[in-house]
Write a protein that holds these residues in place. Structure first.
Motif, mmCIF file in Angstrom:
data_model
loop_
_atom_site.group_PDB
_atom_site.id
_atom_site.type_symbol
_atom_site.label_atom_id
_atom_site.label_comp_id
_atom_site.label_asym_id
_atom_site.label_seq_id
_atom_site.Cartn_x
_atom_site.Cartn_y
_atom_site.Cartn_z
ATOM 1 N N TYR A 6 12.246 -7.965 -13.146
ATOM 2 C CA TYR A 6 12.574 -7.189 -12.417
ATOM 3 C C TYR A 6 11.815 -6.502 -11.408
ATOM 4 O O TYR A 6 12.266 -5.917 -10.048
ATOM 5 C CB TYR A 6 13.137 -5.953 -13.342
ATOM 6 N N GLU A 7 10.474 -6.633 -11.246
ATOM 7 C CA GLU A 7 9.593 -6.136 -10.394
ATOM 8 C C GLU A 7 9.647 -7.116 -8.947
ATOM 9 O O GLU A 7 9.513 -6.784 -7.920
ATOM 10 C CB GLU A 7 8.166 -6.048 -10.930
ATOM 11 N N VAL A 8 9.824 -8.358 -9.315
ATOM 12 C CA VAL A 8 9.977 -9.227 -8.143
ATOM 13 C C VAL A 8 11.247 -9.060 -7.435
ATOM 14 O O VAL A 8 11.201 -8.975 -6.191
ATOM 15 C CB VAL A 8 9.888 -10.764 -8.856
ATOM 16 N N ILE A 9 12.351 -8.650 -8.042
ATOM 17 C CA ILE A 9 13.581 -8.138 -7.431
ATOM 18 C C ILE A 9 13.201 -6.853 -6.752
ATOM 19 O O ILE A 9 13.753 -6.675 -5.452
ATOM 20 C CB ILE A 9 14.636 -8.077 -8.323
ATOM 21 N N LYS A 10 12.704 -5.978 -7.166
ATOM 22 C CA LYS A 10 12.293 -4.876 -6.510
ATOM 23 C C LYS A 10 11.504 -4.675 -5.382
ATOM 24 O O LYS A 10 12.093 -4.416 -4.324
ATOM 25 C CB LYS A 10 11.620 -3.712 -7.534
ATOM 26 N N GLN A 11 10.339 -5.726 -5.381
ATOM 27 C CA GLN A 11 9.775 -5.928 -4.304
ATOM 28 C C GLN A 11 10.469 -6.705 -2.915
ATOM 29 O O GLN A 11 10.078 -6.522 -1.943
ATOM 30 C CB GLN A 11 8.290 -6.708 -4.758
ATOM 31 N N GLY A 32 26.104 -9.076 -9.297
ATOM 32 C CA GLY A 32 26.403 -10.550 -9.638
ATOM 33 C C GLY A 32 25.701 -11.455 -8.548
ATOM 34 O O GLY A 32 25.021 -12.396 -9.058
ATOM 35 N N GLU A 33 25.570 -11.004 -7.291
ATOM 36 C CA GLU A 33 24.655 -11.814 -6.226
ATOM 37 C C GLU A 33 23.256 -11.869 -6.807
ATOM 38 O O GLU A 33 22.664 -12.834 -6.796
ATOM 39 C CB GLU A 33 25.045 -11.282 -4.892
ATOM 40 N N LEU A 34 22.698 -10.712 -7.112
ATOM 41 C CA LEU A 34 21.317 -10.666 -7.609
ATOM 42 C C LEU A 34 21.139 -11.559 -8.750
ATOM 43 O O LEU A 34 19.974 -12.277 -8.948
ATOM 44 C CB LEU A 34 20.972 -9.171 -7.791
ATOM 45 N N LYS A 35 21.870 -11.379 -9.774
ATOM 46 C CA LYS A 35 21.817 -12.417 -11.041
ATOM 47 C C LYS A 35 21.775 -13.812 -10.680
ATOM 48 O O LYS A 35 21.091 -14.764 -10.954
ATOM 49 C CB LYS A 35 23.047 -12.192 -11.781
ATOM 50 N N GLY A 36 22.570 -14.058 -9.468
ATOM 51 C CA GLY A 36 22.730 -15.533 -8.920
ATOM 52 C C GLY A 36 21.401 -16.043 -8.295
ATOM 53 O O GLY A 36 20.665 -17.113 -8.515
ATOM 54 N N ILE A 37 21.025 -15.252 -7.510
ATOM 55 C CA ILE A 37 19.691 -15.567 -6.614
ATOM 56 C C ILE A 37 18.378 -15.605 -7.521
ATOM 57 O O ILE A 37 17.730 -16.409 -7.275
ATOM 58 C CB ILE A 37 19.488 -14.544 -5.566
#
Length: 251
Positions: A6-11, A32-37
């Motif tokens: 979740y920190e990777v996604i945030k940054q 959904g796009e974030l889950k796939g990426i």
């Protein structure tokens, strides 16, 4: 050490905002796009987005998606409330200057309005904490704090009596990186604050503020990770010992 997903996604999202790839007011990736990426679960994505909302980068609209805030909250703003020795940075202060905080704790007090603010149950008791900040013989701050008696541990009492802050303890106990807080700042005069001054115990009645002395009045409410109010406080600060410094770092 590997960072949590979740920190990777945030940054990554913050970098895209700072670079202009995600512009203010524009919609970003869907859950959904974030889950796939990133190959993660919905829980991980939701946590990352919720953190970014709390930190002021994003706003979520039910049924529409997630957007970059249009205002300046997603940019870096450094907000400092300057304390009693404001002039210390530009002038030398006597080495003999003594700063101290005197604390008095009252358990089992009755304040119906405060009890409602903190959503106390009938069997819960309210604690009132009076703190007087002094520089030599000058009183520069009066703070009246309230919390549920069940929250006040021996460690917290020690911190209070040493003049320490409870913010870090709140964050530790509630597993929070940032402590949710609501603050209201007003400017007033002592003449209208007798309700607050009357709360000071008799053994602490060495406040020598004159009537009509200008003061800064701060009302603060701290919340836990369930958004429940856990402390309410009113603080009066001598006008000579309060200033705000704001630095804005634009994109």
């Amino acid at each position: 050490m590997t960072r949590p997903k979740y920190e990777v996604i945030k940054q990554d999202i913050i970098e895209k905002i700072n670079s202009g790839e995600f512009e203010p007011g524009k919609k970003i990736y869907s859950e959904g796009e974030l889950k796939g990426i990133y190959g993660v679960s919905s829980t991980t994505v939701v946590r990352a987005l919720q953190d970014l909302v709390l930190e002021g980068y994003l706003i979520r609209r039910q049924g529409e998606g997630t957007y970059v805030r249009r205002n300046l909250r997603h940019k870096k703003v450094y907000f400092d409330e300057l304390g009693p020795l404001i002039e210390k940075k530009s002038k030398e202060v006597s080495k003999d200057t003594i700063e101290q905080t005197i604390t008095k704790i009252h358990r089992g007090v009755e304040q119906n309005k405060i009890e409602k603010k903190l959503s106390l149950k009938n069997e819960e008791n309210l604690v009132q904490i009076v703190q007087i900040g002094m520089i030599d013989d000058l009183v520069w701050k009066i703070q009246i704090r309230y919390m549920a008696d069940s929250m006040l541990t021996d460690d917290m009492i020690s911190q209070l009596q040493d003049g320490g802050s409870l913010s870090e303890e709140y964050k530790r106990r509630n597993h929070l990186k940032y402590l949710p807080m609501n603050q209201e700042i007003k400017y007033s005069v002592v003449a209208y604050e007798s309700d607050v001054l009357n709360l000071i115990p008799e053994e602490m009645l060495y406040v020598d503020w004159a009537l009509n002395l200008p003061v800064v009045k701060l009302n603060k409410t701290y919340f836990d990770n369930q958004k429940k109010a856990i402390e309410f406080s009113t603080t009066l600060i001598h006008y000579k010992h309060y200033a705000i410094n704001i630095e804005f770092e634009g994109i």
